[in-house]
Design a protein around this motif. Structure first.
Motif, mmCIF file in Angstrom:
data_model
loop_
_atom_site.group_PDB
_atom_site.id
_atom_site.type_symbol
_atom_site.label_atom_id
_atom_site.label_comp_id
_atom_site.label_asym_id
_atom_site.label_seq_id
_atom_site.Cartn_x
_atom_site.Cartn_y
_atom_site.Cartn_z
ATOM 1 N N UNK A 86 1.622 9.124 -4.159
ATOM 2 C CA UNK A 86 1.182 8.066 -3.255
ATOM 3 C C UNK A 86 1.777 8.285 -1.870
ATOM 4 N N UNK A 87 1.146 7.651 -0.884
ATOM 5 C CA UNK A 87 1.777 7.503 0.412
ATOM 6 C C UNK A 87 2.746 6.330 0.292
ATOM 7 N N UNK A 88 4.018 6.502 0.638
ATOM 8 C CA UNK A 88 4.971 5.409 0.434
ATOM 9 C C UNK A 88 4.653 4.167 1.245
ATOM 10 N N UNK A 89 3.918 4.322 2.341
ATOM 11 C CA UNK A 89 3.466 3.182 3.143
ATOM 12 C C UNK A 89 2.271 3.636 3.965
ATOM 13 N N UNK A 90 1.400 2.681 4.318
ATOM 14 C CA UNK A 90 0.276 3.008 5.217
ATOM 15 C C UNK A 90 0.133 1.866 6.215
ATOM 16 N N UNK A 91 -1.007 1.156 6.181
ATOM 17 C CA UNK A 91 -1.183 0.035 7.111
ATOM 18 C C UNK A 91 -0.474 -1.216 6.616
ATOM 19 N N UNK A 92 0.098 -1.134 5.407
ATOM 20 C CA UNK A 92 0.910 -2.237 4.910
ATOM 21 C C UNK A 92 2.290 -1.709 4.534
ATOM 22 N N UNK A 93 3.300 -2.524 4.760
ATOM 23 C CA UNK A 93 4.651 -2.166 4.337
ATOM 24 C C UNK A 93 4.760 -2.315 2.818
ATOM 25 N N UNK A 94 5.574 -1.507 2.170
ATOM 26 C CA UNK A 94 5.743 -1.680 0.720
ATOM 27 C C UNK A 94 6.375 -3.034 0.416
#
Length: 450
Positions: free
Chosen positions: A212-220
């Motif tokens: 996975x991408x650890x974050x994108x347009x949303x914070x984890x």
């Protein structure tokens, strides 16, 4: 000086790109899709308004029609320092006269590895390649070899991992990929640990890795990445962070450096070379060594690319990392993005389209959504918005900033966005953006039919 730089008009019918249009026809005649990356295709832009680039410098690019644009998302997020960055170019020039590729490793390979591992201290070994797909596929192969398991679990909410069959087979562009390959790829939702655990329980001892991408347009969500780390450990999976985007933009050490959760393997690219072709697979020594010579187990064909260690690209990567650390580039990206986000939101609100032109994401990696009168994502309204931005001299498939932007560029962008939002409001009031499109809408990259 071209139209995009000098004219500020509400309507865009007079904004034409005849030379770019002709060049696009030549491109399609010789190159499938008219570009070497689908995300750069002219179907991603309004009809007949897909500029063909002549050159770029800093945060600006010029098309072959003579127009200058403020550019966002430079090189699909790769040129995060801006085009033709002097520090990077100088490092590259020093190597060009010394040869680019040899029959044995160059000393630059170990120096680049040392520099990378000093920047990303959560990794123990690294191997370089030319593109992100090679690195992510190598990570998947390594995970399968280490676990003896066939299945790969990818995050369903993240748009792209690789050009290779294990991922592309899950998209609408799956032509040519056997179902037997696609059946080995599973999906899990971002931020939902319970659903991921259910998936792992359902396929007990079958899943080699979670990628996975650890974050994108949303914070984890709080505790999510740490929870995923615990799930992977408990189920014997390899945890892979795709840091192609988050690398350097979140912190010099990527999202793993920012959030403090260490994956087993991670992949970097894009910003790593500031436009030069270089990517990296990094991770735990015991895993990475499976692709080496100093073990007694079955060998893993990890990464072996003729051009993976071209000296000028490695020199570029070293210069990029030095520049990021010494000049605080990540902080600059966040500051520029924050200024842009505030300006765009205020401009949209002032034109009463604040619920329709929506800026999202971390300040260093802003994207925008274009929503229709029912507040649903709309390709038609995206087309309208892009047309207005282009006519105002802003080339922005996203609002991802580079450090080459200055306050004047941001202010000019906000002015153009305000003009675009005024037209957007007219289209919303008419409940029909068609009169402002002047052609077919832009299209999603992943679709079954051309």
């Amino acid at each position: 000086m071209g139209t995009a730089e000098t004219e500020e008009t509400e309507e865009t019918e007079e904004f034409l790109l005849p030379r770019s249009h002709a060049a696009n026809e030549r491109l399609h005649a010789l190159i499938p899709g008219g570009a070497h990356t689908y995300a750069k295709g002219d179907d991603q832009y309004p009809e007949h308004l897909a500029p063909v680039i002549s050159h770029g410098h800093g945060a600006h690019v010029w098309d072959i029609d003579g127009n200058r644009y403020i550019e966002y998302g430079s090189g699909l997020r790769s040129a995060s320092l801006g085009h033709a960055h002097p520090r990077v170019n100088e490092a590259v020039r020093r190597e060009l006269d010394r040869g680019s590729n040899f029959v044995r490793p160059s000393i630059l390979e170990v120096e680049a590895a040392e520099r990378f591992l000093a920047t990303v201290p959560t990794a123990e070994m690294v191997k370089f390649a030319k593109n992100g797909s090679d690195a992510t596929t190598a990570a998947v192969r390594l995970a399968r070899a280490a676990t003896g398991r066939p299945r790969v679990a990818i995050c369903a909410d993240h748009p792209f991992f690789s050009t290779d069959d294990w991922f592309i087979g899950t998209t609408p562009m799956s032509a040519g990929i056997p179902a037997a390959t696609t059946d080995l790829t599973l999906t899990f939702p971002y931020g939902d640990l319970a659903a991921t655990e259910q998936l792992l329980n359902r396929h007990q001892n079958e899943v080699a890795c979670l990628i996975l991408e650890p974050a994108t347009h949303t914070e984890p969500p709080p505790g999510y990445l740490a929870g995923l780390r615990e799930l992977a450990d408990r189920h014997g999976c390899v945890l892979i962070f795709d840091e192609m985007i988050t690398g350097f933009r979140w912190s010099e050490a990527g999202a793993q450096g920012l959030y403090g959760v260490v994956p087993d393997l991670s992949t970097f690219g894009k910003a790593l070379g500031n436009g030069f072709a270089v990517s990296a697979l990094a991770g735990r020594r015991d895993l990475m060594e499976r692709g080496g010579l100093r073990h007694s187990r079955d060998r893993v064909f990890l990464l072996s690319t003729t051009h993976g260690a071209e000296t000028h690209s490695l020199a570029a990567a070293m210069a990029v990392q030095t520049t990021y650390v010494e000049e605080g580039i990540t902080a600059q990206l966040h500051a520029l993005g924050a200024r842009l986000a505030v300006g765009v939101r205020e401009a949209a609100a002032s034109m009463d389209v604040g619920d329709h032109v929506v800026v999202r994401g971390r300040a260093s990696n802003l994207v925008y959504a274009t929503l229709d009168e029912n507040r649903q994502p709309s390709q038609q309204y995206r087309t309208l918005f892009l047309r207005q931005l282009l006519a105002g001299g802003v080339l922005a498939p996203s609002f991802v900033v580079s450090s080459a932007l200055d306050d004047a560029d941001i202010d000019r962008t906000v002015d153009v966005v305000a003009q675009a939002c005024a037209v957007y409001r007219k289209a919303l009031d008419a409940a029909d953006p068609t009169p402002w499109l002047a052609g077919r809408p832009v299209k999603p990259v992943f679709r079954r039919l051309a």
